[in-house]
Each structure stands twice: as structure tokens, then as C-alpha cells.
Motif scaffolding. Structure first.
Motif, PDB file in Angstrom:
ATOM      1  N   ASP A 212      35.518  -5.044  41.976  1.00 55.03           N
ATOM      2  CA  ASP A 212      36.353  -5.323  43.139  1.00 55.03           C
ATOM      3  C   ASP A 212      36.768  -6.792  43.132  1.00 55.03           C
ATOM      4  O   ASP A 212      36.250  -7.598  42.348  1.00 55.03           O
ATOM      5  CB  ASP A 212      35.678  -4.903  44.450  1.00 55.03           C
ATOM      6  CG  ASP A 212      34.590  -5.863  44.893  1.00 55.03           C
ATOM      7  OD1 ASP A 212      34.062  -6.590  44.038  1.00 55.03           O
ATOM      8  OD2 ASP A 212      34.266  -5.877  46.088  1.00 55.03           O
ATOM      9  N   GLY A 226      35.498  -8.135  52.434  1.00 48.94           N
ATOM     10  CA  GLY A 226      34.834  -6.895  52.010  1.00 48.94           C
ATOM     11  C   GLY A 226      35.352  -6.402  50.675  1.00 48.94           C
ATOM     12  O   GLY A 226      34.709  -5.589  50.010  1.00 48.94           O
ATOM     13  N   TYR A 269      23.879   0.313  44.852  1.00 46.26           N
ATOM     14  CA  TYR A 269      24.994  -0.542  44.433  1.00 46.26           C
ATOM     15  C   TYR A 269      24.402  -1.915  44.157  1.00 46.26           C
ATOM     16  O   TYR A 269      23.821  -2.545  45.046  1.00 46.26           O
ATOM     17  CB  TYR A 269      25.987  -0.571  45.593  1.00 46.26           C
ATOM     18  CG  TYR A 269      27.089  -1.608  45.562  1.00 46.26           C
ATOM     19  CD1 TYR A 269      26.820  -2.974  45.403  1.00 46.26           C
ATOM     20  CD2 TYR A 269      28.412  -1.238  45.750  1.00 46.26           C
ATOM     21  CE1 TYR A 269      27.829  -3.914  45.415  1.00 46.26           C
ATOM     22  CE2 TYR A 269      29.437  -2.187  45.777  1.00 46.26           C
ATOM     23  CZ  TYR A 269      29.129  -3.513  45.606  1.00 46.26           C
ATOM     24  OH  TYR A 269      30.122  -4.448  45.637  1.00 46.26           O
ATOM     25  N   ARG A 287      24.564   1.843  49.716  1.00 42.67           N
ATOM     26  CA  ARG A 287      25.707   2.691  50.082  1.00 42.67           C
ATOM     27  C   ARG A 287      26.807   2.527  49.048  1.00 42.67           C
ATOM     28  O   ARG A 287      26.727   1.658  48.180  1.00 42.67           O
ATOM     29  CB  ARG A 287      26.214   2.240  51.444  1.00 42.67           C
ATOM     30  CG  ARG A 287      26.413   0.710  51.434  1.00 42.67           C
ATOM     31  CD  ARG A 287      27.378   0.173  52.379  1.00 42.67           C
ATOM     32  NE  ARG A 287      27.499  -1.269  52.272  1.00 42.67           N
ATOM     33  CZ  ARG A 287      28.304  -1.906  51.430  1.00 42.67           C
ATOM     34  NH1 ARG A 287      29.063  -1.239  50.585  1.00 42.67           N
ATOM     35  NH2 ARG A 287      28.353  -3.223  51.407  1.00 42.67           N
ATOM     36  N   GLY A 289      30.296   1.298  47.585  1.00 40.75           N
ATOM     37  CA  GLY A 289      31.141   0.119  47.787  1.00 40.75           C
ATOM     38  C   GLY A 289      32.501   0.514  48.344  1.00 40.75           C
ATOM     39  O   GLY A 289      32.962   1.631  48.148  1.00 40.75           O
ATOM     40  N   ASP A 290      33.112  -0.412  49.018  1.00 38.89           N
ATOM     41  CA  ASP A 290      34.440  -0.181  49.588  1.00 38.89           C
ATOM     42  C   ASP A 290      35.282  -1.405  49.260  1.00 38.89           C
ATOM     43  O   ASP A 290      34.957  -2.486  49.765  1.00 38.89           O
ATOM     44  CB  ASP A 290      34.291   0.004  51.107  1.00 38.89           C
ATOM     45  CG  ASP A 290      35.596   0.351  51.796  1.00 38.89           C
ATOM     46  OD1 ASP A 290      36.639   0.314  51.133  1.00 38.89           O
ATOM     47  OD2 ASP A 290      35.572   0.653  53.001  1.00 38.89           O
ATOM     48  N   GLU A 292      35.469  -0.029  45.975  1.00 40.45           N
ATOM     49  CA  GLU A 292      35.121   0.481  44.643  1.00 40.45           C
ATOM     50  C   GLU A 292      35.086   2.017  44.613  1.00 40.45           C
ATOM     51  O   GLU A 292      35.476   2.645  43.627  1.00 40.45           O
ATOM     52  CB  GLU A 292      33.749  -0.041  44.194  1.00 40.45           C
ATOM     53  CG  GLU A 292      33.703  -1.532  43.929  1.00 40.45           C
ATOM     54  CD  GLU A 292      33.241  -2.316  45.146  1.00 40.45           C
ATOM     55  OE1 GLU A 292      33.598  -1.929  46.275  1.00 40.45           O
ATOM     56  OE2 GLU A 292      32.519  -3.313  44.976  1.00 40.45           O
TER      57      GLU A 292
END
Ligand code: AMP
Ligand code: GLY
Length: 420
Positions: A212, A226, A269, A287, A289-290, A292
Motif C-alpha cells: 500500500d 490509512g 497482517y 485484520r 488491510g485497507d 490491500e
């Protein structure tokens, strides 16, 4: 099957999208979801942190599997709550999620298990922390111990910055209880990379690699966010490096947590720095990824429900996954000002055109107001695509973005670029 997704961002929209492709799934609920999910899932008005209400809902609706997106419900013990009602859920228990929710726990755990991570010290008192930085060499990094929505990390070039950071975290209480303790660690230079696996507590299934782009502005300038975009696979990850990460970081983490009676089920992660001495762990998340997850799921050819259920049921060995050879990419369209103050309520236009052009559009922070779709968060939309090469993928995405507009829309123009 009936599936419940907990969360409301782009990551959760991508999970809903992928799960809706499963032949095993009859109905999806999303709590609280977002307008982009409307055609695929029934929206349920329950907050992710209302874990008892969510368990009641799952029981009443006879949900077969619940999938948790964000970290807060995991930190509150949503998995323990569901387990106590015999409800199937994908994710780690509260104890296992400590690998993310307490940086001091994670650091001690890594020290004990010889997992490479920057040298560190933990402080419970601001006086001791201030004493330490007055005698330390710079740069160094100060981290609030608990969850701080990605804002609890201070990279300090000099003493005055470190003192200000400690004051903000420990004395002014900017992060509440999360800042009662701090970790002060060595600054590492190198290339950052994220690495995600799914575990059932014992077995480990690596997900397709991804990277990311954390900084707000082009050329990795500006504040941390983020994530402003992502690509998969991660171009700089050789087979050797992959094996080193698995052997020196991921395997000892899963084994070590099991040994401590914190069996880890769900996504692990690892946020890594690739240094001259090899990969080192900056942080763990418990959790997906955001953003990803968006690019990883774009490449998943197998049934995601089999994978998530394999983890929850502890039989991941029965599951095989195939990945598309194409390269996937995601560019985040954000509201100007993000990650600091930003406006909301701006009308969004052009999404239909982008979809016709073959792009996947995941909603991150949107709201439906009467007949209009409007911005409702810092990260507003995720524009994703895949194609045989990174260049084709990114051209397709940026071409699509040129048709999308809302007031104050901003995005990085170099996602995937330096490695095309
Ligand atoms: P974390 O939440 O711990 O991953 O930290 C957020 C960001 O701060 C990371 O993505 C890195 O860019 C940076 N960072 C954290 N720890 C370090 C470190 N020890 N050395 C250099 N950069 C760091
Ligand atoms: N993209 C970074 C994260 O999900 O933490």
C-alpha cells in the motif's frame, strides 16, 4: 449460507463483493455497511462496536458465518462473544488480537520469540519516558501502546519533538487509555511492505502479496494515512524474501501465540520494514488491510467463503486457493484535507461511467442523501482494476478516474508508478 459482514469501508465492500460471488452464499448482511453494498447485501443498522447486538442479530437471523473488518470489535472481544453463543465467526479472540491492540505486548512477544523488530523500551510513566528521550540518540519513534486509529505513532527527529509526543500521548491523554503506556523504539530506514496471511491457529495460508501507499501525497510526501492506494503483487518481493518473512516472522508468530494460549485465527497482517539486515516487524494488525484487501481479493479466483470458514473451523488444510496472474491496483479518492480535517456531503458524479469502463468501484466513505450519492468520510471511494501488466492496470484506473468528480476530490497520481 447467510453471511454477516461487520464494517462500513472499502475493505468491507470488497469482502461483500467477493463473498457475493460464492455459489454457497444465499444472503449477505452488512452492519452498518455503505451505499455501495446495496445491491449485494442487506444493510443492518448496528454499529461494529455493538458486539452484543451483533451477536443477537446473528442468532435471530441464523447467520452461518460472520466476518469482521475493522479492529475495534476484535479489541472488544466480538469473537469471544460469538463463540460463547456457538456462532461461527472469522477473526481472532480478544486475547489473540492483543498482537495488534497492545504494542507493548507485541514487542515483548517478539523479543521472547526472536522475531526481528526494532530495539525498544516500554514506559508506564511520562517522567521515565522523558528521561529516556533526553539521553537518547535520534531519530526515534514513540508509539501509544493501544489502538489509536493509526495516529499514535510519532517519528521524532529531535528531543523537542519527542518531548512533545510524550506529552501529547501520556499527559494530555490524546488517545485516552491507549496512551497510558508508550513504546519508544529505534527508527529503521528501508522499504516498507505489508504481508498478510490467514491462519486457523496452526496452519498458515499466505495471501497474494500486496503493497500500500501510506503517505497522503505523491512521491511518498505528506502525513501518514490509512492508505492512499495499493497494488498486488508487491513488485519488490522476491521468492527468497517471501521465504525469509514466512520462516523468521509469520511461522514463529503463529506458533508462539498458540504456545501462549492465544491461538490465532483470522488474518495476521505484518507491517514490515525491509532493512539491510532483512525484514523487521513495525507492527502487527489482526485484520485485513485497507486498501490491500481490495487488490488481493481482485486476484482471488477461489471461493473466499471456503477460506474464511476453513480458518474459523480450523481445517484450512482442506482449502486450496488460486490467484489470477493479472496485476491489480487500487487508487483511493479522498476528500481534500484527509487525514486531518476534511469536508463531507459533496455530490459524487461519474461512477456509472467508470463501471462501464470495467473498473471495480468500492465505496469507503459515502452516504445516500435523497437521490444523491455524497462523500461522507476521508477516504471516499476505491477505484480498482486488474490487467496483465501494472502499466495497463494503472492506465485503466486513472483513465476511469478522469470521469469521476466531487468537490474537493483528491488522490495520488503515482500509485504503482515508480515501479511500472
Ligand atoms: P505502525 O502503526 O507501528 O505501523 O506505524 C505507522 C507508520 O510509522 C509505519 O507505517 C511506518 O511508516 C512508520 N514507522 C513505525 N515504526 C517505525 C520505525 N521503527 N522506524 C521507521 N518508521 C516507523
Ligand atoms: N493500509 C494499512 C492498514 O490497513 O493498516
Amino acid at each position: 449460507m447467510k453471511i454477516l459482514i461487520v464494517g462500513s469501508g472499502g475493505r468491507e465492500h470488497a469482502l461483500v463483493w467477493k463473498i457475493s460471488q460464492s455459489k454457497r452464499v444465499d444472503k449477505i448482511f452488512a452492519a452498518p455497511g455503505n451505499p455501495g453494498m446495496n445491491s449485494l447485501a442487506e444493510i443492518v443498522d448496528i454499529k461494529p462496536t455493538s458486539i452484543i447486538e451483533l451477536a443477537d442479530f446473528a442468532q435471530t437471523e441464523k447467520i452461518d458465518l460472520t466476518v469482521v473488518g475493522p479492529e475495534q470489535p476484535l479489541a472488544l472481544g466480538i469473537v469471544d462473544e460469538f463463540n460463547s453463543h456457538n456462532l461461527k465467526i472469522f477473526g481472532p479472540t480478544q486475547k489473540a488480537a492483543m498482537i495488534e491492540t497492545s504494542k507493548s505486548f507485541a514487542k515483548e512477544f517478539m523479543r521472547k520469540n526472536n522475531i526481528p523488530t526494532p530495539a525498544f523500551k516500554t514506559f508506564n510513566s511520562s517522567v521515565d519516558a522523558l528521561d529516556h528521550v533526553r539521553a537518547a540518540s535520534f531519530p526515534l519513534v514513540i508509539k501509544a501502546d493501544g489502538l489509536a486509529a493509526g495516529k499514535g505513532v510519532f517519528i521524532c527527529q529531535k528531543k523537542s519533538e519527542a518531548e512533545a509526543g510524550i506529552k501529547e500521548i501520556m499527559l494530555e491523554g490524546k488517545f485516552g487509555k491507549s496512551g497510558e503506556r508508550v513504546v519508544i523504539e529505534e527508527f529503521l530506514a528501508g522499504q516498507e511492505m505489508s504481508f498478510m496471511v490467514i491462519s486457523d491457529g496452526k496452519r498458515i495460508m499466505p495471501l497474494a502479496t500486496s503493497m500500500d501507499y501510506k503517505k497522503a501525497l505523491d512521491n511518498d510526501k505528506g502525513p501518514n494515512t490509512g492508505g492512499m492506494g495499493a497494488i498486488s503483487p508487491a513488485p519488490q518481493l522476491s521468492r527468497d524474501l517471501f521465504n525469509t518473512i514466512m520462516k523468521s516472522i509469520i511461522e514463529p508468530t503463529i506458533t508462539g501465540l498458540k504456545f501462549e494460549n492465544k491461538k490465532y485465527k483470522g488474518v495476521l497482517y505484518a507491517g514490515l520494514m525491509i532493512t539491510r539486515e532483512g525484514p523487521k516487524v513495525l507492527e502487527f494488525n489482526s485484520r485485513f488491510g485497507d486498501p490491500e484487501t481490495q487488490v488481493v481479493l481482485m486476484r482471488l479466483k477461489s471461493d473466499l467463503v471456503d477460506v474464511l470458514e476453513g480458518s474459523a473451523d480450523e481445517n484450512l488444510f482442506e482449502v486450496n486457493v488460486d490467484w489470477d496472474k493479472n496485476v491489480s491496483g487500487c487508487v483511493v479518492l479522498a476528500a481534500k484535507g484527509y487525514p486531518a480535517k476534511y469536508g463531507k456531503g459533496q455530490k459524487i458524479q461519474g461512477l456509472e461511467r467508470a463501471k462501464v469502463m470495467g473498473l471495480e468501484v468500492f465505496h469507503a466513505g459515502t452516504a445516500q442523501v435523497k437521490n444523491s450519492l455524497v462523500s461522507a468520510g476521508g477516504r471516499v471511494l476505491n477505484i480498482c482494476a486488474s490487467a496483465p501488466t501494472l502499466k495497463e492496470t494503472m492506465d485503466k484506473i486513472y483513465n476511469g478516474i478522469s470521469f469521476i468528480a466531487f468537490d474537493d476530490m483528491t488522490f495520488r497520481r503515482d500509485i504503482g508508478w515508480s515501479r511500472r
